[in-house]
Design a protein around this motif. Structure first.
Motif, PDB file in Angstrom:
ATOM      1  N   ALA A  16       3.135   0.119  73.050  1.00  0.00           N
ATOM      2  CA  ALA A  16       2.799  -0.376  74.385  1.00  0.00           C
ATOM      3  C   ALA A  16       1.400  -0.966  74.352  1.00  0.00           C
ATOM      4  CB  ALA A  16       2.869   0.764  75.398  1.00  0.00           C
ATOM      5  N   ASP A  17       1.222  -2.077  75.067  1.00  0.00           N
ATOM      6  CA  ASP A  17      -0.105  -2.681  75.102  1.00  0.00           C
ATOM      7  C   ASP A  17      -0.786  -2.503  76.459  1.00  0.00           C
ATOM      8  OD1 ASP A  17       1.428  -4.408  76.571  1.00  0.00           O
ATOM      9  OD2 ASP A  17       0.950  -6.182  75.418  1.00  0.00           O
ATOM     10  N   GLY A  18      -0.125  -1.822  77.387  1.00  0.00           N
ATOM     11  CA  GLY A  18      -0.719  -1.585  78.700  1.00  0.00           C
ATOM     12  C   GLY A  18      -1.866  -0.588  78.626  1.00  0.00           C
ATOM     13  N   LEU A  19      -2.913  -0.850  79.352  1.00  0.00           N
ATOM     14  CA  LEU A  19      -4.086   0.033  79.323  1.00  0.00           C
ATOM     15  C   LEU A  19      -3.769   1.427  79.854  1.00  0.00           C
ATOM     16  CD1 LEU A  19      -6.838  -2.456  80.543  1.00  0.00           C
ATOM     17  CD2 LEU A  19      -6.367  -1.706  78.205  1.00  0.00           C
ATOM     18  N   ASN A  20      -2.868   1.522  80.826  1.00  0.00           N
ATOM     19  CA  ASN A  20      -2.544   2.811  81.443  1.00  0.00           C
ATOM     20  C   ASN A  20      -1.248   3.413  80.917  1.00  0.00           C
ATOM     21  OD1 ASN A  20      -4.845   2.722  83.091  1.00  0.00           O
ATOM     22  ND2 ASN A  20      -3.791   1.400  84.541  1.00  0.00           N
ATOM     23  N   ALA A  21      -0.744   2.912  79.824  1.00  0.00           N
ATOM     24  CA  ALA A  21       0.504   3.439  79.266  1.00  0.00           C
ATOM     25  C   ALA A  21       0.289   4.889  78.826  1.00  0.00           C
ATOM     26  CB  ALA A  21       0.961   2.595  78.082  1.00  0.00           C
ATOM     27  N   PRO A  22       1.160   5.811  79.288  1.00  0.00           N
ATOM     28  CA  PRO A  22       0.970   7.214  78.907  1.00  0.00           C
ATOM     29  C   PRO A  22       1.223   7.456  77.414  1.00  0.00           C
ATOM     30  CG  PRO A  22       2.998   6.944  80.153  1.00  0.00           C
ATOM     31  CD  PRO A  22       2.283   5.622  80.176  1.00  0.00           C
ATOM     32  N   PHE A  23       2.053   6.628  76.807  1.00  0.00           N
ATOM     33  CA  PHE A  23       2.318   6.731  75.377  1.00  0.00           C
ATOM     34  C   PHE A  23       2.058   5.354  74.767  1.00  0.00           C
ATOM     35  CE2 PHE A  23       5.227   9.721  77.428  1.00  0.00           C
ATOM     36  CZ  PHE A  23       4.846  10.895  76.803  1.00  0.00           C
ATOM     37  N   LYS A  24       1.280   5.320  73.733  1.00  0.00           N
ATOM     38  CA  LYS A  24       0.987   4.039  73.093  1.00  0.00           C
ATOM     39  C   LYS A  24       2.063   3.648  72.098  1.00  0.00           C
ATOM     40  CE  LYS A  24      -2.776   2.979  75.169  1.00  0.00           C
ATOM     41  NZ  LYS A  24      -2.801   1.879  76.095  1.00  0.00           N
ATOM     42  N   GLN A  25       2.683   4.638  71.463  1.00  0.00           N
ATOM     43  CA  GLN A  25       3.721   4.311  70.492  1.00  0.00           C
ATOM     44  C   GLN A  25       4.923   5.225  70.702  1.00  0.00           C
ATOM     45  OE1 GLN A  25       2.441   4.226  66.438  1.00  0.00           O
ATOM     46  NE2 GLN A  25       4.153   2.971  65.837  1.00  0.00           N
ATOM     47  N   ARG A  26       6.098   4.634  70.626  1.00  0.00           N
ATOM     48  CA  ARG A  26       7.358   5.365  70.795  1.00  0.00           C
ATOM     49  C   ARG A  26       8.210   5.133  69.564  1.00  0.00           C
ATOM     50  NH1 ARG A  26       8.340   8.933  72.847  1.00  0.00           N
ATOM     51  NH2 ARG A  26      10.364   8.513  73.744  1.00  0.00           N
ATOM     52  N   HIS A  27       8.885   6.188  69.130  1.00  0.00           N
ATOM     53  CA  HIS A  27       9.797   6.107  67.993  1.00  0.00           C
ATOM     54  C   HIS A  27      11.217   6.319  68.507  1.00  0.00           C
ATOM     55  CE1 HIS A  27      11.360   6.488  63.948  1.00  0.00           C
ATOM     56  NE2 HIS A  27      12.032   7.539  64.363  1.00  0.00           N
ATOM     57  N   PHE A  28      12.131   5.474  68.070  1.00  0.00           N
ATOM     58  CA  PHE A  28      13.529   5.580  68.471  1.00  0.00           C
ATOM     59  C   PHE A  28      14.394   5.669  67.223  1.00  0.00           C
ATOM     60  CE2 PHE A  28      11.377   3.273  71.840  1.00  0.00           C
ATOM     61  CZ  PHE A  28      11.730   4.036  72.943  1.00  0.00           C
ATOM     62  N   ILE A  29      15.472   6.440  67.326  1.00  0.00           N
ATOM     63  CA  ILE A  29      16.380   6.590  66.187  1.00  0.00           C
ATOM     64  C   ILE A  29      17.527   5.586  66.240  1.00  0.00           C
ATOM     65  CG2 ILE A  29      15.808   9.014  65.830  1.00  0.00           C
ATOM     66  CD1 ILE A  29      18.479   9.689  67.256  1.00  0.00           C
ATOM     67  N   SER A  30      17.651   4.881  67.391  1.00  0.00           N
ATOM     68  CA  SER A  30      18.722   3.891  67.526  1.00  0.00           C
ATOM     69  C   SER A  30      18.386   2.947  68.676  1.00  0.00           C
ATOM     70  CB  SER A  30      20.062   4.577  67.796  1.00  0.00           C
ATOM     71  OG  SER A  30      20.039   5.204  69.071  1.00  0.00           O
ATOM     72  N   PHE A  31      19.107   1.835  68.714  1.00  0.00           N
ATOM     73  CA  PHE A  31      18.953   0.910  69.831  1.00  0.00           C
ATOM     74  C   PHE A  31      19.442   1.555  71.125  1.00  0.00           C
ATOM     75  CE2 PHE A  31      19.500  -2.114  66.193  1.00  0.00           C
ATOM     76  CZ  PHE A  31      18.184  -2.537  66.177  1.00  0.00           C
ATOM     77  N   SER A  32      20.515   2.340  71.036  1.00  0.00           N
ATOM     78  CA  SER A  32      21.054   3.012  72.218  1.00  0.00           C
ATOM     79  C   SER A  32      20.059   4.015  72.801  1.00  0.00           C
ATOM     80  CB  SER A  32      22.366   3.719  71.887  1.00  0.00           C
ATOM     81  OG  SER A  32      23.363   2.792  71.566  1.00  0.00           O
ATOM     82  N   ALA A  33      19.314   4.703  71.937  1.00  0.00           N
ATOM     83  CA  ALA A  33      18.308   5.650  72.416  1.00  0.00           C
ATOM     84  C   ALA A  33      17.217   4.918  73.200  1.00  0.00           C
ATOM     85  CB  ALA A  33      17.705   6.421  71.252  1.00  0.00           C
ATOM     86  N   SER A  34      16.828   3.761  72.709  1.00  0.00           N
ATOM     87  CA  SER A  34      15.843   2.944  73.406  1.00  0.00           C
ATOM     88  C   SER A  34      16.392   2.465  74.760  1.00  0.00           C
ATOM     89  CB  SER A  34      15.459   1.745  72.541  1.00  0.00           C
ATOM     90  OG  SER A  34      14.676   0.834  73.255  1.00  0.00           O
ATOM     91  N   ASP A  35      17.636   2.004  74.752  1.00  0.00           N
ATOM     92  CA  ASP A  35      18.279   1.549  75.987  1.00  0.00           C
ATOM     93  C   ASP A  35      18.315   2.664  77.030  1.00  0.00           C
ATOM     94  OD1 ASP A  35      18.758  -0.768  74.603  1.00  0.00           O
ATOM     95  OD2 ASP A  35      20.912  -0.408  74.360  1.00  0.00           O
ATOM     96  N   LYS A  36      18.708   3.858  76.587  1.00  0.00           N
ATOM     97  CA  LYS A  36      18.835   4.997  77.507  1.00  0.00           C
ATOM     98  C   LYS A  36      17.481   5.370  78.095  1.00  0.00           C
ATOM     99  CE  LYS A  36      20.978   8.979  78.888  1.00  0.00           C
ATOM    100  NZ  LYS A  36      20.215   9.268  80.066  1.00  0.00           N
ATOM    101  N   GLU A  37      16.445   5.410  77.261  1.00  0.00           N
ATOM    102  CA  GLU A  37      15.115   5.752  77.769  1.00  0.00           C
ATOM    103  C   GLU A  37      14.624   4.709  78.777  1.00  0.00           C
ATOM    104  OE1 GLU A  37      10.735   5.936  75.939  1.00  0.00           O
ATOM    105  OE2 GLU A  37      12.097   7.495  75.169  1.00  0.00           O
ATOM    106  N   ASP A  38      14.890   3.447  78.486  1.00  0.00           N
ATOM    107  CA  ASP A  38      14.493   2.388  79.413  1.00  0.00           C
ATOM    108  C   ASP A  38      15.233   2.525  80.745  1.00  0.00           C
ATOM    109  OD1 ASP A  38      13.060   0.001  80.096  1.00  0.00           O
ATOM    110  OD2 ASP A  38      14.956  -1.069  79.854  1.00  0.00           O
TER     111      ASP A  38
END
Length: 74
Positions: A16-38
């Motif tokens: 994440a490049d947002g200044l107020n992002a609570p997490f700067k880096q996220r790790h996903f094990i699949s595209f579906s995991a990313s979709d679900k979190e979003d």
């Protein structure tokens, strides 16, 4: 992405490049995991849970249509 790569089980990191992002880096094990979190993140914004689920379904349907009818190999 899972259609393009032919697999959903590809791990990747996003930063994440947002200044107020609570997490700067996220790790996903699949595209579906990313979709679900979003989709789940939309609930915090006030979207009803079924809206997030419907959005996932609609997005997958649109991606499938575009992938099968518009994309070509290079």
């Amino acid at each position: 992405m899972k259609r393009y790569f032919g697999s959903d089980t590809i791990a990747f990191d996003l930063t994440a490049d947002g200044l107020n992002a609570p997490f700067k880096q996220r790790h996903f094990i699949s595209f579906s995991a990313s979709d679900k979190e979003d989709a789940d993140s939309r609930i915090w914004l006030g979207v009803h849970p079924w809206g997030a689920i419907d959005g996932l379904i609609l997005g997958d349907n649109v991606a499938g249509q575009v992938f099968t009818t518009k994309l070509r190999t290079l």
